[in-house]
Structures are given as C-alpha cells and as structure tokens.
Design a protein around this motif. Structure first.
Motif, PDB file in Angstrom:
ATOM      1  N   MET A 116     -12.774  97.177  64.221  1.00  0.00           N
ATOM      2  CA  MET A 116     -12.305  98.036  65.078  1.00  0.00           C
ATOM      3  C   MET A 116     -13.253  98.186  66.469  1.00  0.00           C
ATOM      4  O   MET A 116     -12.730  98.141  67.534  1.00  0.00           O
ATOM      5  N   VAL A 131     -15.378  99.159  60.511  1.00  0.00           N
ATOM      6  CA  VAL A 131     -15.965  99.346  61.656  1.00  0.00           C
ATOM      7  C   VAL A 131     -16.207  98.138  62.647  1.00  0.00           C
ATOM      8  O   VAL A 131     -16.190  97.958  63.789  1.00  0.00           O
ATOM      9  N   VAL A 132     -16.717  97.089  62.017  1.00  0.00           N
ATOM     10  CA  VAL A 132     -16.953  95.921  62.604  1.00  0.00           C
ATOM     11  C   VAL A 132     -15.737  95.180  63.233  1.00  0.00           C
ATOM     12  O   VAL A 132     -16.011  94.771  64.177  1.00  0.00           O
ATOM     13  N   PHE A 136     -14.119  86.464  64.387  1.00  0.00           N
ATOM     14  CA  PHE A 136     -14.614  86.350  63.040  1.00  0.00           C
ATOM     15  C   PHE A 136     -15.449  85.140  62.852  1.00  0.00           C
ATOM     16  O   PHE A 136     -16.597  85.260  62.407  1.00  0.00           O
ATOM     17  N   SER A 186     -23.194  99.746  61.570  1.00  0.00           N
ATOM     18  CA  SER A 186     -21.890 100.576  61.945  1.00  0.00           C
ATOM     19  C   SER A 186     -22.257 101.211  62.872  1.00  0.00           C
ATOM     20  O   SER A 186     -21.591 101.383  63.954  1.00  0.00           O
ATOM     21  N   GLN A 207     -25.896  98.255  56.500  1.00  0.00           N
ATOM     22  CA  GLN A 207     -24.601  98.386  56.807  1.00  0.00           C
ATOM     23  C   GLN A 207     -24.152  99.536  57.717  1.00  0.00           C
ATOM     24  O   GLN A 207     -23.589  99.546  58.589  1.00  0.00           O
ATOM     25  N   TYR A 213     -20.279  99.945  71.447  1.00  0.00           N
ATOM     26  CA  TYR A 213     -18.822  99.874  71.639  1.00  0.00           C
ATOM     27  C   TYR A 213     -18.616 100.962  72.528  1.00  0.00           C
ATOM     28  O   TYR A 213     -17.684 101.096  73.617  1.00  0.00           O
ATOM     29  N   TYR A 264     -17.355  99.545  56.299  1.00  0.00           N
ATOM     30  CA  TYR A 264     -18.124  98.816  56.929  1.00  0.00           C
ATOM     31  C   TYR A 264     -17.342  97.644  58.025  1.00  0.00           C
ATOM     32  O   TYR A 264     -17.640  97.579  58.957  1.00  0.00           O
ATOM     33  N   MET A 266     -23.102  99.499  66.208  1.00  0.00           N
ATOM     34  CA  MET A 266     -21.610  98.850  66.693  1.00  0.00           C
ATOM     35  C   MET A 266     -20.940 100.055  67.596  1.00  0.00           C
ATOM     36  O   MET A 266     -20.436 100.005  68.342  1.00  0.00           O
ATOM     37  N   LEU A 267     -20.760 101.099  66.950  1.00  0.00           N
ATOM     38  CA  LEU A 267     -20.146 102.217  67.387  1.00  0.00           C
ATOM     39  C   LEU A 267     -20.495 102.659  68.884  1.00  0.00           C
ATOM     40  O   LEU A 267     -19.940 103.056  69.772  1.00  0.00           O
TER      41      LEU A 267
END
Lengths: 274, 274, 274, 274
Positions: free
Chosen positions: A199, A196-197, D204, B219, B215, B226, A193, B222-223
């Motif tokens: 990348m 992925v956050v 971050f 993920s 989570q 992205y 996880y 996000m992907l």
C-alpha cells in the motif's frame, strides 16, 4: 525544556556558565552548542563505523579510544550541567536530562554487562539538540509553521492512519487466504506486513503474489495506496496554504491583534486602518 | 555567467563572433547554441554506447572516431571562446569555463594516463547549457517561478531533510540491533542505507527484515515515510499556489500598488484602469 | 475529431446512421457507443487471455472464434463509418480513422504474415473512444478541467522533465564509474535505467549498489527523487486550486464575460452587478 | 445505519438497552462501544496469531479457547441486538446486521464444514464500527470533511483511474510483445500486473525488463507514473484547500449570507457583527 527562569542562576560564574551550557544567545553559548553538535555527530560516526565487519586491530583501537574520549567529555558536560543549574533534580528528570544520561550510561555499564554497548544507539536521540540551535534566527518561523500545520491536522491524520490500518488488516488477511503459506504468505501478520509494503508502494519483493487472483488484488491494493497518498498530502498542503495567507506578523495599532493577510488595509477584527 | 558587459568586445568581427558564441539573441547565436546542444547530446550518447559490453571491432572504431571528432570540435569551440572574449582568464575561471575545460581535457589526458577516459562523464555537466537556450522565450517565467518557489522554501526544506536524516540514523541503528548481521543488516551504515531505501518507499529488496519485530518496525517506517512525503509536497505546493495569485509585477498608475492578478483590468485597490 | 459539421450528412438515413455511429446525443447513438465499448473490452480480454500459456485446445478454439467474430464486427463498423460520412478520406486519415483501421488490419494480415497478430495490441488504443462517451454529461467539466490544468502547466512540466533527464544521466554515469560492471551496472545505459528506477522510488532491486560509496550516492538519489516528487504535484495542484476559485459558469449580463469567482457580487471586468 | 427513530423502543428497559447497544450518547453506550472495540481487536489478534506456523499445543489451545469465548460473546451481542431493536428483520438485512452475522457464523459452520474458519477474516469488517465511536466529538468534522472532499472529486477520480487502467493495458501489452515470456512476461495479464506495479512505483522486482528497449519503455512508464501521481494529489488538495476557506456554516443575521471564515467577527458582505 529545562531552561525556564527558575532554573537560571541569578549571578556570578554559574550564570555565565549557565548561559554557555544551556542557552545559545551569547557567543560562548553558540560556540558550545556547535562544538557539542560536532562531538555528537563524531560519536555517532564512530558507533556506526565500529559496527562495520572486518576492521583491522589498529582501526578498532583508534575508534575505541575516540569513543571513550567522547564519553568522558559527555560525562564532564553532564556533571557541568548538574553543577550549573539551580534545580539539578528537575534537569535529571527532564526529557533532555534523561537523553543526556542514557547517552553516556551504556558505555560504563558495558564494562560489567557485555552487549550493553549496543544501547549507545540512544545517543542518536541527542541529535534532537540540533533543533535548539536551529531555533536561533530565521528557522524558528519555518519549523514552528511545519509543526503547527501538523498539529492542526492531527485529527485528520489519525482518521487517515486508522483507515489505513484497517485496510492493511483486511487486505492482508484476504491475501493470506488467497495465496497461502506456499507462496510466501506464511501467516496473517506477515501478510499484513506485505499489505503495508504494497500500500505504501515500497514493494520490497521478498513476498510477491503468485496466483492470478492474488496479482489482481495486489494491483488493486497498489492503485489504492498510490491514490490515497493524495489524502495526507492534501491535508498538509491545505493547512500550509491556509497559513500562507496570514503570514504577516503586523499588529493592529488599535486592538493589538495579529493574523492579518498580506494585502489587508484594515484590521479584520476592529476595522482600524493598518 | 561570463556574459556581462565588460566581457563583450566593443565592435568588429569579435563582437559578431561573441554574439554568436556567447549569446543567443541573434539567429546565428541561436543556431550555434542548437548545434552545440546536438553535439553535446551526440557525444553523451557515444560515451554511453561505448560502455556497452560485447561491441564489435567496427562499432568501437566508428564510436571512437565520432568521439575524437567531437572532442576536436569542442576544443576549437573552447579556443574560439578564449579568443573572442575580452577577459579570457575570467572565462577560464568561471563555472562554465571550468565545465568546458573539464569536458575536453580527459580525452587528451587519457592518451598518457590509462583509465582517464572515464572522467568524460563530467561532459554531461555541459548539458546545463541547455537551460541557457531555454531561457529564451516563454520558459523564462516558468523556470524562474519554480526556482523562486524552491528558494523561498529552502529553510523549510533544510528542516525537513535534517529531520529525515536523524530519523534514518535512529531507525537504521535500531534495525541493526534488532535484525543483526545475519539478516543482511551487516553494519550500521548499511542499516541506515536500508532505512533511507525504506523511508523513501523505494524498497529495493536487497535487504529485508526477517524477524517479526523487524517487520513491525519496518511497517511503521514505511507508513511514516509514506505520510511525510506530504510535507515537502505541501511546502512546494503552498509556495507555488501563493505565487499563482500575484503573477504580474504590474504597478497601478494611480496608487502605485502591485499584486494584481493576471486577468485584472482595474486596480483592485483604487479602481483605476490598469 | 472527424465529427465537425462538414462531415455530417444533411438528411435521410445517412444522417440518422451518422448520428448513431459518430455521435452520442441520440438514444441509438448512446446505445451504439456502449455496445462498441463492450465489444472493445471483450476483444481486449480475449487478446489478453489467448496469451496465457497452457490453454486447452477447446479454450483456444473458443477464444479464436470470438476474436474473429469481433474482428468481422469491427470491419462492418469500419465500412459503415466509411459509407455514412460525407468525406470518407478525411475520416480514413483522421486519428480515430487510423486507430480503427489499425485495430482490424493485423488480424487479416496475420493470415499471410505469421506473428502479425501481435499487432492487435494497437486495438487497445480504441479504448480512447471511451472518453467520447464520458464527454456526455457531468464528466465534461471534470475531464476538461484536468486537461486544461495539464496544458496550462505544460512548460513547467517540460522544464521539470528536462532536469530529471539530465540528473538521471549524470547520476547513472557516476554510478557506472563507481560500481562498475561487476556489481550489475553493466553499461552506462543500464546505469541510467537504474537511476530512473531509483529516482522515481520504484526500486525493482534487479540492480543494487554494493559498494559503500555507491550506497551513499544511491541514498542521496532516493532522497532527491522522493523530495522532487513535490514539484510536479505542486505544479498541478496550484493550477487546479487556482481553477477552483473561478468555478462558476455565470456570465456577466453586461459584458458577457465568464470567469467570476463564486462569491463575486460585481463583474470584475466592467463592474456591473451580477 | 439501523439507528433511525422507528427502530428505537419508546420506553422501559428496551430503550435503555437500545441506548447502550446501538447508540453512543450515554456513558453506558460509550463503555459498551469501547468494550466491543477491544473484543473485536482481540479476536482479530487471535485469528492472526493462530495462522503463525509452529505454535505449541498449549498456545493453540489457549488461542482456541479465547476465540470460542469471544464468538459466544459476539453471539450474545447479536441476540441482544435482535431483542432490543423494534424491527429485528430490518437490522438483520442492514449492512451492519450482515457484517455482525458474517463475523460469528463461520465459527459454527467450521464444526461441520472443514476449512470454513478462514471466513473469520470477514470479522475484520466489524472494525468499521470503530468509525461510529470516532463520530463522537471533534472527529466528526474531520472525517466528514475528508469524505466530502473525496465525494466532491469522485468524477475527477473516475476519469483519472480510467486513464490509468487504459495506460496499464497499453503498456502491459507492449511490454509482453517486446520482452516476451522468456523474460518473465509470461502472458498479457501478468504484463498488465507488471505495468501496474511499475506505474504506481511499487516495483516488486519479481518481473523486470531484460532487453534494452524494454528497459527504456519501463523508464518512461516509471517517469509517467511518478509524474501523474501529481494528479490525484492535486484533485484532493484543491478540494480540501477550497473547503478550508469556508469552514463555518454560520449565516449572517443581517444579509443571511454564508461562507464566513472561522475567525471572522463581522460579516464580510455587509459588516454586521456575527
């Protein structure tokens, strides 16, 4: 969609209602679709609003009333759709039929089963109907161009996402071994996880590397993710750009084929002058 | 813009002042615009500076003096614009006229209504005037190319943003149901805010998923975010790239056709020298 | 660069040394450049390492020795460059001359002025010399293509960044008024910093909106930043793509012009067969 | 790959087994590859699952049993590969041979050396075999197109990453000097890590600038990182787009020229039907 010809009544009030409820070519049909859209958006706002904590007794009562009114409205709409269509069972089993049912059922079920009202979230899927309205007019070409570009590059996208998933697994496991549970990487799934956050350059910051080696590898992962973002972009852009060159819908007078470039003088399939 | 011919005085000192204040073709006009730009930037720096906590008494007095001087200056400029233009009411009602008024009014209102000075933020809108100055010279083509590309792909952008909004709503509601108020997803609106933060890969980290399922879905979001960043990029790039090839609006003297590339010397359709 | 012909000695040991120290065509020159590169990287690693807290006495002594050795080496190199070049003052005043001086001066100054050793960070600028080495061979075309693409689209980039700066100012001031100092938006400059962090989708999370309106506007800012990332990408890509079509370095035998596309059969300037 | 002709047995059961184990053209070979892929994914899920804290005694026993079974299976597969291939030593020394060994060895070593089981993470490298399966059918062209585009632009990518590394070093050192250890920038390496986190717009938030100057420079770094993301995207896109136009490798039977578009029916150079 359930609006093919065999579903359409042949004549009479059912045809007129069908044109209003299922289609958007008539004025009444457009008005119906816009009213439906407003009702869906309103019901979604109500669902979202009800979840806000510390609402007053009055506010909750008003919201509950609106929600029940809209649910009754959607129920009438569902029954209307069943009456008007020629093959009601096909509509019930179709994608939009299921979505329409799932959008109203939870409210009634919630009377018997507590906690069921959460399922109203599925109502948001009804928003997909908005695309039917956008299909009218000049949005058709744009939406279909985007969809075509995505479909045409689906294999490249699958290869890209497979590589991304493998990378996330490898980096996640590495970081779990390097940083360990004491630095927040409590298990390999959580480390994946985190990968992925990182990348995707999202970077929540709930889990961060603390060791020097971990920070070095994290830097590498970020740079990699930052750079390979170029790949899906390149895929879609190249696809869209190649579509730009054959944008004319001109048909060859001789062979009736389309797909000619904007400044073409002769048909590229048979040579006839355009 | 309020600078069309009917607003322009016919002769005399008003014409000369009009050319200075409203236009940028003369030396005086360019100088006026640059001074105005500097005054706007200065007033914005002062407004920003004044908001910094723990300033000394002296600093506050200096800043206040500068701000009042600039406001008086802007008031004179506003009056000058009213005197010089042939149809003052049209200027007052125009976009720039309103922006100019809104930029000075709050300072005077703040004497009577406390807290009104915050409205000076609208003064930043005056920065839009900078584009009028940039319009001079070689920036015209660039700015208009960018604008044209955005306008040409406005429908694709609307389709894209609608899809994004629906996705944010669906994912937000799902995450609210999965994570719940105890993990920071206090209400559906906040969960939608989180979904936008995550899909755009911003990732503030003020709200983060705590459960395994949350989570996993995060993920995926996000992907997705992205990867679909590729879509607006593809739209704009394909548009800009197609503009690159037909940059001149030159017409062939023989066959009257357009679409010649920048470095072409001969018409690409009939061979005549351009 | 200071390596034009008038700086070059005509003959003898100075020419040979000049070719080694300033140029990279000879084997000695390449070797010198690679050694210099290694020395620069080593000195940077030492500077970075020295900043790590809790180093042992021995480690610090070793690092200090290496750093002084490298500084002496760089001093010799600087003196060598002065001796070998025909016009030393031009070298001293050139960009690379200043960088070379600034890279060694702080170490000597630090003996008299404490805290001066921090200025060694400027030594990292010497890394720019690496590009001189990369200029050899096949990297020339790639680097110059990238640079040309950036230079060709510089005006579009200026327009883009001006718009971004104005947006950051407007959004920052709005958020300061909406959220206020109690929610972390302590002053307008800090709110502008937050707006940049949000528009670039970096999202540190040190300052986050707490009010509903603030979160709604923040969502809008993120989506905007997410989407307008497409603009610089589109600019560079369109530029690079247009360069792709004229990649051949073939010269027309008749008019000696370059810039022909890969599959061109005739010179597009004079019509001679290629 | 170790599947060239000299490794292939000439006839008999070894040839049939070779076709199954090493190749994917036969039905048995495809089935073997798919089973292997499932086994690899299962073993990875088990490894990941085992790392989750607070598992019950029963769960751990079940997971351990599955892991040992899969390891024994992989051992048999490894021995089978050794028997079937004509030059076993070449297989052992090949990339996939090493990966296959490294995937099973840690489990046996962990009996004697505690902590060795962490090395099972290398098993994830076996997932690279998935690409061999994807090589079948229509994924070949897509994957090779992506790889070719990356290889063709490798020099531009090296130039880009070198610039990025130099920028990260310069900005990191600057921020260390400006912010200092008290604001979280404890050493230059950590400041460089922060610079990478910021330039890639990951953010971050574990280290954030606190001083006004630091926030101003951070804003600049973010905008730079945000904008130069356009460069790798432009490189890949331009490469992929140029590939789009010459996707067929078909040669004209009359003039022997290549470079025809996918839907062309006549040679675009001489007019002969393709």
């Amino acid at each position: 969609m359930s609006s093919d010809n065999k579903d359409r009544p042949l004549a009479g009030w059912r045809l007129r209602l069908y044109e209003t409820v299922y289609e958007s070519e008539t004025t009444a049909g457009k008005l119906f679709d816009i009213c439906l859209l407003i009702a869906i958006v309103a019901s979604l706002i109500v669902v979202a609003w009800e979840s806000v904590p510390d609402l007053s007794e009055t506010q909750l009562r008003v919201l509950s009333t609106i929600e029940w009114s809209l649910t009754v409205l959607f129920t009438f709409e569902y029954i209307l759709r069943l009456i008007v269509v020629r093959r009601p069972l096909r509509y019930v089993a179709s994608f939009y039929g299921l979505v329409d049912l799932v959008a109203i059922a939870p409210m009634y079920l919630a009377i018997f089963v507590p906690g069921m009202q959460y399922m109203i979230v599925w109502r948001s899927l009804r928003l997909l109907r908005v695309f039917r309205i956008l299909k009218l007019g000049p949005f058709v070409q744009e939406a279909s161009q985007l969809t075509e570009a995505l479909v045409a590059s689906r294999r490249k996208i699958i290869v890209f996402f497979s590589s991304l998933a493998i990378l996330a697994f490898i980096f996640g496991t590495f970081m779990y071994v390097i940083e360990g549970p004491d630095n927040g990487f409590k298990s390999i799934p959580i480390a994946i996880y985190w990968a992925v956050v990182t990348m995707t350059t999202t970077g929540f910051g709930d889990i961060v590397p603390r060791t020097g080696l971990g920070q070095a590898i994290a830097s590498f992962i970020m740079l990699l993710g930052y750079a390979i973002l170029a790949v899906p972009t390149g895929i879609i852009t190249a696809e869209l750009a190649s579509r730009h060159h054959k944008i004319t819908t001109q048909t060859c007078p001789s062979c009736l084929k389309q797909g000619h470039e904007t400044d073409a003088k002769h048909c590229k399939f048979c040579g006839t002058a355009l």
